[in-house]
Write a protein that holds these residues in place. Structure first.
Motif, PDB file in Angstrom:
ATOM      1  N   LEU A 200     -25.353   9.298  23.673  1.00 14.25           N
ATOM      2  CA  LEU A 200     -25.430   9.203  25.131  1.00 14.25           C
ATOM      3  C   LEU A 200     -24.039   9.207  25.762  1.00 14.25           C
ATOM      4  O   LEU A 200     -23.804   9.884  26.767  1.00 14.25           O
ATOM      5  CB  LEU A 200     -26.175   7.925  25.539  1.00 14.25           C
ATOM      6  CG  LEU A 200     -27.671   7.865  25.252  1.00 14.25           C
ATOM      7  CD1 LEU A 200     -28.250   6.572  25.819  1.00 14.25           C
ATOM      8  CD2 LEU A 200     -28.407   9.061  25.817  1.00 14.25           C
ATOM      9  N   HIS A 201     -23.116   8.448  25.172  1.00 12.01           N
ATOM     10  CA  HIS A 201     -21.735   8.442  25.671  1.00 12.01           C
ATOM     11  C   HIS A 201     -21.136   9.847  25.623  1.00 12.01           C
ATOM     12  O   HIS A 201     -20.472  10.287  26.569  1.00 12.01           O
ATOM     13  CB  HIS A 201     -20.876   7.481  24.843  1.00 12.01           C
ATOM     14  CG  HIS A 201     -21.075   6.039  25.161  1.00 12.01           C
ATOM     15  ND1 HIS A 201     -20.868   5.514  26.411  1.00 12.01           N
ATOM     16  CD2 HIS A 201     -21.461   5.002  24.384  1.00 12.01           C
ATOM     17  CE1 HIS A 201     -21.123   4.212  26.395  1.00 12.01           C
ATOM     18  NE2 HIS A 201     -21.489   3.875  25.185  1.00 12.01           N
ATOM     19  N   ASN A 202     -21.364  10.536  24.502  1.00 19.19           N
ATOM     20  CA  ASN A 202     -20.816  11.890  24.364  1.00 19.19           C
ATOM     21  C   ASN A 202     -21.381  12.835  25.421  1.00 19.19           C
ATOM     22  O   ASN A 202     -20.646  13.632  26.014  1.00 19.19           O
ATOM     23  CB  ASN A 202     -21.116  12.441  22.969  1.00 19.19           C
ATOM     24  CG  ASN A 202     -20.333  11.757  21.871  1.00 19.19           C
ATOM     25  OD1 ASN A 202     -19.436  10.958  22.127  1.00 19.19           O
ATOM     26  ND2 ASN A 202     -20.675  12.048  20.629  1.00 19.19           N
ATOM     27  N   LEU A 203     -22.692  12.748  25.632  1.00 17.99           N
ATOM     28  CA  LEU A 203     -23.319  13.630  26.615  1.00 17.99           C
ATOM     29  C   LEU A 203     -22.829  13.320  28.023  1.00 17.99           C
ATOM     30  O   LEU A 203     -22.622  14.227  28.834  1.00 17.99           O
ATOM     31  CB  LEU A 203     -24.849  13.491  26.544  1.00 17.99           C
ATOM     32  CG  LEU A 203     -25.500  14.112  25.308  1.00 17.99           C
ATOM     33  CD1 LEU A 203     -26.947  13.675  25.201  1.00 17.99           C
ATOM     34  CD2 LEU A 203     -25.405  15.628  25.353  1.00 17.99           C
ATOM     35  N   ARG A 204     -22.627  12.045  28.319  1.00 15.76           N
ATOM     36  CA  ARG A 204     -22.121  11.691  29.643  1.00 15.76           C
ATOM     37  C   ARG A 204     -20.696  12.214  29.836  1.00 15.76           C
ATOM     38  O   ARG A 204     -20.372  12.801  30.870  1.00 15.76           O
ATOM     39  CB  ARG A 204     -22.164  10.175  29.837  1.00 15.76           C
ATOM     40  CG  ARG A 204     -21.701   9.761  31.243  1.00 15.76           C
ATOM     41  CD  ARG A 204     -22.064   8.327  31.571  1.00 15.76           C
ATOM     42  NE  ARG A 204     -21.429   7.411  30.661  1.00 15.76           N
ATOM     43  CZ  ARG A 204     -22.062   6.454  30.000  1.00 15.76           C
ATOM     44  NH1 ARG A 204     -23.368   6.307  30.133  1.00 15.76           N
ATOM     45  NH2 ARG A 204     -21.409   5.636  29.203  1.00 15.76           N
ATOM     46  N   ASN A 205     -19.837  12.020  28.831  1.00 22.12           N
ATOM     47  CA  ASN A 205     -18.466  12.528  28.922  1.00 22.12           C
ATOM     48  C   ASN A 205     -18.430  14.050  28.975  1.00 22.12           C
ATOM     49  O   ASN A 205     -17.498  14.637  29.534  1.00 22.12           O
ATOM     50  CB  ASN A 205     -17.632  12.036  27.737  1.00 22.12           C
ATOM     51  CG  ASN A 205     -17.321  10.552  27.825  1.00 22.12           C
ATOM     52  OD1 ASN A 205     -17.335   9.977  28.906  1.00 22.12           O
ATOM     53  ND2 ASN A 205     -17.035   9.935  26.691  1.00 22.12           N
ATOM     54  N   ASP A 206     -19.439  14.663  28.393  1.00 22.17           N
ATOM     55  CA  ASP A 206     -19.524  16.119  28.358  1.00 22.17           C
ATOM     56  C   ASP A 206     -20.128  16.680  29.645  1.00 22.17           C
ATOM     57  O   ASP A 206     -20.171  17.889  29.842  1.00 22.17           O
ATOM     58  CB  ASP A 206     -20.376  16.538  27.153  1.00 22.17           C
ATOM     59  CG  ASP A 206     -20.250  18.001  26.810  1.00 22.17           C
ATOM     60  OD1 ASP A 206     -19.189  18.591  27.096  1.00 22.17           O
ATOM     61  OD2 ASP A 206     -21.205  18.571  26.274  1.00 22.17           O
ATOM     62  N   GLY A 207     -20.635  15.779  30.514  1.00 20.31           N
ATOM     63  CA  GLY A 207     -21.228  16.220  31.770  1.00 20.31           C
ATOM     64  C   GLY A 207     -22.670  16.650  31.655  1.00 20.31           C
ATOM     65  O   GLY A 207     -23.185  17.325  32.548  1.00 20.31           O
ATOM     66  N   HIS A 208     -23.358  16.257  30.555  1.00 25.79           N
ATOM     67  CA  HIS A 208     -24.747  16.676  30.365  1.00 25.79           C
ATOM     68  C   HIS A 208     -25.722  15.508  30.421  1.00 25.79           C
ATOM     69  O   HIS A 208     -26.887  15.651  30.039  1.00 25.79           O
ATOM     70  CB  HIS A 208     -24.910  17.412  29.024  1.00 25.79           C
ATOM     71  CG  HIS A 208     -24.386  18.799  29.065  1.00 25.79           C
ATOM     72  ND1 HIS A 208     -23.047  19.081  28.986  1.00 25.79           N
ATOM     73  CD2 HIS A 208     -25.019  19.996  29.226  1.00 25.79           C
ATOM     74  CE1 HIS A 208     -22.871  20.389  29.067  1.00 25.79           C
ATOM     75  NE2 HIS A 208     -24.037  20.960  29.213  1.00 25.79           N
ATOM     76  N   LEU A 209     -25.274  14.366  30.914  1.00 24.54           N
ATOM     77  CA  LEU A 209     -26.178  13.235  31.074  1.00 24.54           C
ATOM     78  C   LEU A 209     -26.044  12.746  32.503  1.00 24.54           C
ATOM     79  O   LEU A 209     -24.924  12.593  33.017  1.00 24.54           O
ATOM     80  CB  LEU A 209     -25.804  12.109  30.106  1.00 24.54           C
ATOM     81  CG  LEU A 209     -26.782  10.936  30.036  1.00 24.54           C
ATOM     82  CD1 LEU A 209     -28.111  11.401  29.471  1.00 24.54           C
ATOM     83  CD2 LEU A 209     -26.213   9.820  29.193  1.00 24.54           C
ATOM     84  N   PHE A 210     -27.192  12.504  33.145  1.00 25.34           N
ATOM     85  CA  PHE A 210     -27.219  12.094  34.546  1.00 25.34           C
ATOM     86  C   PHE A 210     -26.470  13.099  35.414  1.00 25.34           C
ATOM     87  O   PHE A 210     -25.841  12.740  36.395  1.00 25.34           O
ATOM     88  CB  PHE A 210     -26.604  10.701  34.735  1.00 25.34           C
ATOM     89  CG  PHE A 210     -27.160   9.675  33.814  1.00 25.34           C
ATOM     90  CD1 PHE A 210     -28.529   9.546  33.650  1.00 25.34           C
ATOM     91  CD2 PHE A 210     -26.324   8.848  33.092  1.00 25.34           C
ATOM     92  CE1 PHE A 210     -29.053   8.594  32.793  1.00 25.34           C
ATOM     93  CE2 PHE A 210     -26.837   7.900  32.240  1.00 25.34           C
ATOM     94  CZ  PHE A 210     -28.209   7.769  32.090  1.00 25.34           C
ATOM     95  N   LYS A 211     -26.513  14.341  35.011  1.00 25.72           N
ATOM     96  CA  LYS A 211     -25.819  15.374  35.773  1.00 25.72           C
ATOM     97  C   LYS A 211     -26.638  15.715  37.018  1.00 25.72           C
ATOM     98  O   LYS A 211     -27.812  16.037  36.926  1.00 25.72           O
ATOM     99  CB  LYS A 211     -25.636  16.620  34.918  1.00 25.72           C
ATOM    100  CG  LYS A 211     -24.791  17.702  35.585  1.00 25.72           C
ATOM    101  CD  LYS A 211     -24.581  18.854  34.612  1.00 25.72           C
ATOM    102  CE  LYS A 211     -23.729  19.937  35.245  1.00 25.72           C
ATOM    103  NZ  LYS A 211     -23.529  21.063  34.319  1.00 25.72           N
TER     104      LYS A 211
END
Length: 253
Positions: A200-211
């Motif tokens: 989840l942290h990776n996806l958020r930093n990658d811009g793919h979570l809660f985008k």
């Protein structure tokens, strides 16, 4: 018993790899990245646990040789994934669970050898399952960059080769069923939580979570916001629903 081989692969991850190296899929990529982040500390735990088994317990010369090769394989994996994780840091993907894991490892280091071996058995079970999946199901690495496919396939082969070594060492050292099962339950929960949270942290930093999605239309709140991008009306998420047709008015939630 299977002979183990300590292999060297001709891959230099310091040269970098793509942001979404696994077939352009952010989700598959960030899950694999999250697993890689845990490996250097985890593999050091495995190495230390089997090294601390008293030689008197390893009467079988074949098992002694396998323990030595197990250490060699895991040390090579550790080195490769340290390089892998440095590239992730350069890409802006830090290992956010690292301090929690280090704190946990300090507690584990104070345990006796049988407990550390039981934890190693549990985690080696999961790495073997993941390895089997990576080799059995081509879609897990479909479209992956060649060097990344090489790293994960190589790692998977060696995990399957030595999947029973920690267990055999545990039994040889006098470890019992109850201790192993209790540590298995504990390690399973920790592994699942860590892998999930880091992904989840990776996806958020990658811009793919809660985008934020792009909306076309107007909020019913009367704010006059139209066609907003990356922000919400009324500073709440979300405060309006997507219009059924482009350009139509949205209704408030």
């Amino acid at each position: 018993m299977l002979d183990l081989t300590v292999r060297k692969i001709d891959v230099d991850l310091s040269q970098g790899f793509g942001r979404h190296w696994n077939g352009g899929d952010a989700y598959r990529t960030q899950l694999f990245n999250a697993l890689s982040m845990t490996f250097p500390l985890g593999e050091q735990l495995f190495i230390d646990a089997v090294r601390d088994v008293p030689e008197a317990c390893l009467r079988d010369p074949v098992l002694r040789a396998q323990v030595k090769d197990f250490v060699g394989q895991e040390a090579t994996h550790r080195h490769q994934h340290v390089q892998y994780n440095r590239e992730l840091e350069r890409q802006g993907l830090p290992y956010t669970r690292e301090e929690k894991l280090k704190k946990r490892m300090r507690r584990v280091d104070k345990l006796g050898v049988l407990n550390r071996l039981a934890i190693t058995c549990a985690l080696e079970h999961y790495t073997a399952m993941l390895a089997d999946g990576a080799l059995r199901y081509p879609e897990w690495l479909q479209g992956a960059e060649p060097q990344m496919r090489t790293v994960w396939s190589w790692h998977a082969v060696e995990e399957l080769e030595h999947k029973g070594v920690a267990f055999d060492a545990y039994v040889a050292a006098g470890g019992g069923y109850r201790r192993r099962v209790l540590w298995y339950l504990h390690a399973s929960a920790i592994f699942a939580i860590d892998a999930f949270m880091q992904t989840l942290h990776n996806l958020r930093n990658d811009g793919h979570l809660f985008k934020a999605r792009t909306w076309t239309g107007r909020c019913a709140s009367g704010s006059g916001a139209t066609g907003w991008r990356g922000t919400s009306c009324g500073r709440r998420w979300p405060t309006c629903r997507r219009a059924s047709t482009p350009g139509s008015t949205t209704t408030g939630t």
